[in-house]
Design a protein around this motif. Structure first.
Motif, mmCIF file in Angstrom:
data_model
loop_
_atom_site.group_PDB
_atom_site.id
_atom_site.type_symbol
_atom_site.label_atom_id
_atom_site.label_comp_id
_atom_site.label_asym_id
_atom_site.label_seq_id
_atom_site.Cartn_x
_atom_site.Cartn_y
_atom_site.Cartn_z
ATOM 1 N N GLU A 1 0.827 -1.216 0.000
ATOM 2 C CA GLU A 1 0.000 0.000 0.000
ATOM 3 C C GLU A 1 0.858 1.260 0.000
ATOM 4 O OE1 GLU A 1 -3.071 0.068 2.980
ATOM 5 O OE2 GLU A 1 -3.660 -1.996 2.521
ATOM 6 N N PHE A 2 1.910 1.260 0.783
ATOM 7 C CA PHE A 2 2.808 2.420 0.835
ATOM 8 C C PHE A 2 3.480 2.632 -0.523
ATOM 9 C CE2 PHE A 2 6.848 4.537 1.638
ATOM 10 C CZ PHE A 2 6.454 5.596 2.450
ATOM 11 N N LEU A 3 3.964 1.556 -1.121
ATOM 12 C CA LEU A 3 4.615 1.644 -2.431
ATOM 13 C C LEU A 3 3.655 2.200 -3.482
ATOM 14 C CD1 LEU A 3 6.504 -1.776 -2.400
ATOM 15 C CD2 LEU A 3 7.506 0.494 -2.042
ATOM 16 N N GLU A 4 2.433 1.729 -3.474
ATOM 17 C CA GLU A 4 1.434 2.211 -4.435
ATOM 18 C C GLU A 4 1.099 3.678 -4.188
ATOM 19 O OE1 GLU A 4 -1.888 -0.475 -4.156
ATOM 20 O OE2 GLU A 4 -0.777 -2.120 -5.101
ATOM 21 N N LYS A 5 0.902 4.045 -2.945
ATOM 22 C CA LYS A 5 0.545 5.424 -2.604
ATOM 23 C C LYS A 5 1.592 6.414 -3.087
ATOM 24 C CE LYS A 5 -0.498 8.469 1.288
ATOM 25 N NZ LYS A 5 -0.743 8.568 2.731
ATOM 26 N N TYR A 6 2.883 6.037 -2.955
ATOM 27 C CA TYR A 6 3.962 6.959 -3.316
ATOM 28 C C TYR A 6 4.613 6.626 -4.666
ATOM 29 C CZ TYR A 6 3.284 9.028 1.192
ATOM 30 O OH TYR A 6 2.729 9.674 2.268
ATOM 31 N N HIS A 7 3.977 5.737 -5.421
ATOM 32 C CA HIS A 7 4.422 5.398 -6.776
ATOM 33 C C HIS A 7 5.877 4.923 -6.794
ATOM 34 C CE1 HIS A 7 0.671 7.253 -7.930
ATOM 35 N NE2 HIS A 7 1.031 8.335 -7.279
ATOM 36 N N LEU A 8 6.174 3.964 -5.939
ATOM 37 C CA LEU A 8 7.515 3.411 -5.820
ATOM 38 C C LEU A 8 7.551 1.983 -6.335
ATOM 39 C CD1 LEU A 8 8.243 4.548 -2.160
ATOM 40 C CD2 LEU A 8 9.049 5.640 -4.260
ATOM 41 N N PHE A 9 8.644 1.649 -6.993
ATOM 42 C CA PHE A 9 8.882 0.267 -7.390
ATOM 43 C C PHE A 9 9.613 -0.400 -6.240
ATOM 44 C CE2 PHE A 9 11.363 -3.162 -9.178
ATOM 45 C CZ PHE A 9 10.410 -3.825 -9.938
ATOM 46 N N GLY A 10 9.094 -1.504 -5.738
ATOM 47 C CA GLY A 10 9.697 -2.192 -4.603
ATOM 48 C C GLY A 10 10.719 -3.222 -5.023
ATOM 49 N N ASP A 11 11.828 -3.235 -4.308
ATOM 50 C CA ASP A 11 12.913 -4.199 -4.527
ATOM 51 C C ASP A 11 13.235 -4.867 -3.206
ATOM 52 O OD1 ASP A 11 13.959 -3.866 -7.327
ATOM 53 O OD2 ASP A 11 14.178 -1.798 -6.650
ATOM 54 N N SER A 12 13.825 -6.062 -3.289
ATOM 55 C CA SER A 12 14.260 -6.728 -2.073
ATOM 56 C C SER A 12 15.777 -6.725 -1.929
ATOM 57 C CB SER A 12 13.745 -8.173 -2.032
ATOM 58 O OG SER A 12 14.222 -8.890 -3.142
ATOM 59 N N SER A 13 16.472 -6.093 -2.887
ATOM 60 C CA SER A 13 17.932 -6.049 -2.779
ATOM 61 C C SER A 13 18.479 -4.693 -3.219
ATOM 62 C CB SER A 13 18.569 -7.154 -3.620
ATOM 63 O OG SER A 13 18.556 -6.808 -4.988
ATOM 64 N N LEU A 14 19.517 -4.275 -2.529
ATOM 65 C CA LEU A 14 20.214 -3.046 -2.894
ATOM 66 C C LEU A 14 20.844 -3.175 -4.275
ATOM 67 C CD1 LEU A 14 21.330 -0.230 -2.204
ATOM 68 C CD2 LEU A 14 23.206 -1.382 -0.988
ATOM 69 N N ALA A 15 21.310 -4.364 -4.622
ATOM 70 C CA ALA A 15 21.968 -4.579 -5.913
ATOM 71 C C ALA A 15 21.080 -4.182 -7.087
ATOM 72 C CB ALA A 15 22.406 -6.033 -6.049
ATOM 73 N N ALA A 16 19.799 -4.457 -7.009
ATOM 74 C CA ALA A 16 18.877 -4.102 -8.094
ATOM 75 C C ALA A 16 18.822 -2.591 -8.283
ATOM 76 C CB ALA A 16 17.484 -4.651 -7.803
ATOM 77 N N VAL A 17 18.821 -1.859 -7.187
ATOM 78 C CA VAL A 17 18.788 -0.392 -7.261
ATOM 79 C C VAL A 17 20.102 0.140 -7.829
ATOM 80 C CG1 VAL A 17 18.817 1.690 -5.811
ATOM 81 C CG2 VAL A 17 17.072 -0.054 -5.462
ATOM 82 N N LEU A 18 21.206 -0.451 -7.397
ATOM 83 C CA LEU A 18 22.515 0.012 -7.867
ATOM 84 C C LEU A 18 22.700 -0.229 -9.364
ATOM 85 C CD1 LEU A 18 24.817 -1.028 -4.891
ATOM 86 C CD2 LEU A 18 23.589 1.129 -5.289
ATOM 87 N N ALA A 19 22.032 -1.238 -9.893
ATOM 88 C CA ALA A 19 22.125 -1.534 -11.328
ATOM 89 C C ALA A 19 21.238 -0.624 -12.171
ATOM 90 C CB ALA A 19 21.750 -2.991 -11.572
ATOM 91 N N ASP A 20 20.319 0.080 -11.555
ATOM 92 C CA ASP A 20 19.377 0.944 -12.274
ATOM 93 C C ASP A 20 20.042 2.281 -12.593
ATOM 94 O OD1 ASP A 20 17.345 2.648 -13.148
ATOM 95 O OD2 ASP A 20 15.889 1.892 -11.690
ATOM 96 N N ARG A 21 20.314 2.521 -13.861
ATOM 97 C CA ARG A 21 21.005 3.753 -14.278
ATOM 98 C C ARG A 21 20.171 5.010 -14.052
ATOM 99 N NH1 ARG A 21 24.398 3.034 -19.651
ATOM 100 N NH2 ARG A 21 26.234 2.233 -18.570
ATOM 101 N N SER A 22 18.862 4.872 -13.947
ATOM 102 C CA SER A 22 18.021 6.054 -13.750
ATOM 103 C C SER A 22 18.096 6.574 -12.305
ATOM 104 C CB SER A 22 16.563 5.753 -14.116
ATOM 105 O OG SER A 22 15.970 4.884 -13.179
ATOM 106 N N VAL A 23 18.478 5.712 -11.376
ATOM 107 C CA VAL A 23 18.617 6.126 -9.979
ATOM 108 C C VAL A 23 19.965 6.818 -9.812
ATOM 109 C CG1 VAL A 23 18.830 5.316 -7.590
ATOM 110 C CG2 VAL A 23 17.121 4.307 -9.111
ATOM 111 N N LYS A 24 19.917 8.074 -9.385
ATOM 112 C CA LYS A 24 21.138 8.876 -9.247
ATOM 113 C C LYS A 24 21.587 9.033 -7.805
ATOM 114 C CE LYS A 24 21.173 9.635 -13.638
ATOM 115 N NZ LYS A 24 21.915 8.706 -14.449
ATOM 116 N N ALA A 25 20.694 8.741 -6.853
ATOM 117 C CA ALA A 25 21.023 8.888 -5.442
ATOM 118 C C ALA A 25 20.303 7.819 -4.632
ATOM 119 C CB ALA A 25 20.620 10.274 -4.944
#
Length: 128
Positions: A42-66
């Protein structure tokens, strides 16, 4: 607009998202990391966030700058080093590290990567 990820969706991680999302013209959260993203559906949907279970997935995403770390303090040094190694700016909630050596390693990793390291403290504007 800086696309960022929040790592840690406990009370403080959610507070940070709520303080920024839809209110800032500079930064927005696009991804969130939690051990169990389904628990925060519900929180992810409310704030339009894509949920991940690992930091590695976020680090591989070139669109994430911070990356904003609202994780247990015992993990901060390794996470800061990983985020810097991915070339992303990092904001880490206090404490940065449990030892001077750990803090020095985290700072050195950010300097070597040429990324900004920010440290949070929610008491900095208290009168005392």
């Amino acid at each position: 607009m800086i696309d960022a990820a929040i790592v840690g969706l406990g009370r403080w991680g959610k507070t940070l998202v709520e303080a920024v999302q839809g209110k800032s013209e500079t930064i927005r959260f696009t991804r969130a990391v939690s051990r169990d993203p389904a628990q925060h559906r519900e929180f992810l949907e409310k704030y339009h966030l894509f949920g991940d279970s690992s930091l590695a997935a976020v680090l591989a995403d070139r669109s994430v700058k911070a990356v904003v770390l609202a994780t247990p303090h015992t993990r901060h040094v390794d996470e800061v080093i990983a985020v810097a190694g991915a070339g992303k700016h990092v904001f880490c909630e206090k404490p940065l590290a449990l030892t001077k050596e750990g803090a020095a390693r985290a700072v050195a990793a950010c300097r070597a990567a040429g990324v900004v390291l920010g440290i949070g403290t929610d008491k900095r504007y208290f009168p005392a």
